[in-house]
Design a protein around this motif. Structure first.
Motif, short mmCIF file in Angstrom:
data_model
loop_
_atom_site.label_atom_id
_atom_site.label_comp_id
_atom_site.label_asym_id
_atom_site.label_seq_id
_atom_site.Cartn_x
_atom_site.Cartn_y
_atom_site.Cartn_z
N ASN A 119 63.84 -68.82 -11.46
CA ASN A 119 65.29 -69.02 -11.43
C ASN A 119 65.96 -68.19 -10.34
OD1 ASN A 119 65.08 -70.84 -13.49
ND2 ASN A 119 65.72 -69.42 -15.09
N SER A 120 65.30 -67.12 -9.91
CA SER A 120 65.83 -66.28 -8.84
C SER A 120 65.56 -66.88 -7.46
CB SER A 120 65.22 -64.89 -8.92
OG SER A 120 63.81 -64.97 -8.68
N GLY A 121 64.77 -67.97 -7.41
CA GLY A 121 64.42 -68.61 -6.14
C GLY A 121 63.09 -68.18 -5.58
N VAL A 122 62.47 -67.16 -6.14
CA VAL A 122 61.19 -66.65 -5.67
C VAL A 122 60.07 -67.58 -6.13
CG1 VAL A 122 59.58 -64.71 -5.88
CG2 VAL A 122 62.02 -64.28 -5.70
N LEU A 123 59.07 -67.81 -5.27
CA LEU A 123 57.90 -68.60 -5.65
C LEU A 123 56.83 -67.67 -6.20
CD1 LEU A 123 57.56 -71.11 -2.69
CD2 LEU A 123 58.28 -71.60 -5.02
N VAL A 124 56.22 -68.05 -7.31
CA VAL A 124 55.15 -67.28 -7.94
C VAL A 124 53.94 -68.19 -8.10
CG1 VAL A 124 54.45 -66.08 -10.04
CG2 VAL A 124 56.76 -65.79 -9.17
N SER A 125 52.77 -67.70 -7.72
CA SER A 125 51.54 -68.46 -7.87
C SER A 125 50.68 -67.81 -8.95
CB SER A 125 50.77 -68.47 -6.55
OG SER A 125 49.51 -69.08 -6.72
N VAL A 126 50.22 -68.62 -9.91
CA VAL A 126 49.37 -68.14 -11.00
C VAL A 126 48.16 -69.06 -11.10
CG1 VAL A 126 49.22 -67.72 -13.48
CG2 VAL A 126 51.34 -67.22 -12.28
N THR A 127 46.97 -68.49 -11.15
CA THR A 127 45.75 -69.27 -11.38
C THR A 127 45.29 -68.99 -12.81
OG1 THR A 127 45.16 -69.11 -9.06
CG2 THR A 127 43.41 -69.72 -10.60
N GLN A 128 45.10 -70.06 -13.58
CA GLN A 128 44.77 -69.92 -14.99
C GLN A 128 43.94 -71.12 -15.43
OE1 GLN A 128 48.77 -69.87 -16.67
NE2 GLN A 128 48.57 -71.99 -17.32
N PRO A 129 43.36 -71.08 -16.65
CA PRO A 129 42.65 -72.25 -17.17
C PRO A 129 43.55 -73.48 -17.24
CG PRO A 129 42.15 -70.33 -18.50
CD PRO A 129 43.25 -69.94 -17.55
N VAL A 130 42.94 -74.64 -17.24
CA VAL A 130 43.69 -75.90 -17.18
C VAL A 130 44.59 -76.07 -18.40
CG1 VAL A 130 43.46 -78.42 -17.14
CG2 VAL A 130 41.90 -77.00 -15.80
N ASN A 131 45.85 -76.46 -18.13
CA ASN A 131 46.81 -76.82 -19.16
C ASN A 131 47.40 -78.15 -18.74
OD1 ASN A 131 49.00 -77.18 -20.87
ND2 ASN A 131 49.61 -75.04 -20.83
N ALA A 132 47.02 -79.24 -19.43
CA ALA A 132 47.43 -80.59 -19.04
C ALA A 132 48.92 -80.80 -19.14
CB ALA A 132 46.70 -81.61 -19.92
N ASP A 133 49.64 -79.96 -19.86
CA ASP A 133 51.09 -80.11 -20.02
C ASP A 133 51.87 -79.65 -18.79
OD1 ASP A 133 50.67 -81.07 -22.57
OD2 ASP A 133 50.90 -79.09 -23.50
N LEU A 134 51.22 -78.98 -17.85
CA LEU A 134 51.92 -78.44 -16.68
C LEU A 134 51.85 -79.44 -15.53
CD1 LEU A 134 50.64 -74.77 -16.86
CD2 LEU A 134 52.87 -75.65 -17.55
N LYS A 135 53.03 -79.93 -15.14
CA LYS A 135 53.17 -80.88 -14.04
C LYS A 135 54.37 -80.45 -13.21
CE LYS A 135 51.61 -84.69 -17.00
NZ LYS A 135 51.31 -83.93 -18.17
N PRO A 136 54.45 -80.90 -11.95
CA PRO A 136 55.64 -80.58 -11.16
C PRO A 136 56.92 -81.03 -11.88
CG PRO A 136 53.94 -81.45 -9.73
CD PRO A 136 53.45 -81.62 -11.15
N GLY A 137 57.90 -80.15 -11.90
CA GLY A 137 59.17 -80.43 -12.56
C GLY A 137 59.26 -79.89 -13.98
N THR A 138 58.13 -79.44 -14.55
CA THR A 138 58.12 -78.90 -15.91
C THR A 138 58.80 -77.53 -15.93
OG1 THR A 138 56.02 -80.01 -16.33
CG2 THR A 138 56.64 -78.26 -17.86
#
Length: 159
Positions: A122-141
């Motif tokens: 929400n602050s505009g900063v991009l954060v990258s996280v690598t984690q096990p697969v979660n099918a519920d996560l898609k662009p726009g979520t």
């Protein structure tokens, strides 16, 4: 007798000091900036990108090396007498430890499916996280980013 008592005393002091070192509150790994157990910083944002990837598991427990070393000592003790037996036991322990560690890595250190998720906070900063697969996560979520550093994870918001 005094040497044994001194050895136990020194061991006890070292053990006590090492136990206290973990209680200093510095870098306890609790996820919050104030290191209070049970609290975790939660940030909100929106998923920008999800990329499938693989991560190497970190499952080395050392059990393979220990069991291999013990097996090597047992086999080495069957060889020779006196100094030759001692050398065979040491060589067996080393070879067994290396072999056991190799076997454990081959069995448990297989790559696992994962996702690299890029979240615009929400602050505009991009954060990258690598984690096990979660099918519920898609662009726009809409998501929460819990924790920080290697312990961070992304979870969908339910609002």
């Amino acid at each position: 007798m005094k040497r044994i008592q001194h050895g136990f005393l020194i061991g006890f002091i070292v053990f006590s000091l090492s136990a206290c070192a973990g209680m200093d509150g510095g870098g306890g790994g609790y996820g919050a900036s104030n290191n209070v157990p049970g609290e975790m910083e939660i940030r909100t944002g929106v998923v920008e990108q999800v990329t499938d990837t693989q991560v190497q598991s970190n499952h080395d427990t050392g059990v393979g090396a220990i069991l291999g070393g013990l097996g090597g000592v047992a086999l080495g003790s069957l060889i020779g007498r006196g100094t030759g037996r001692d050398v065979a036991m040491i060589a067996g322990a080393l070879a067994g430890g290396v072999g056991g560690n190799y076997a454990e890595q081959r069995r448990y250190d297989q790559p696992r499916q994962a996702q690299q998720i890029i979240v615009r906070m929400n602050s505009g900063v991009l954060v990258s996280v690598t984690q096990p697969v979660n099918a519920d996560l898609k662009p726009g979520t809409k998501v929460y980013v819990e924790g920080q550093g290697a312990g961070a994870r992304v979870v969908p918001r339910s609002d």
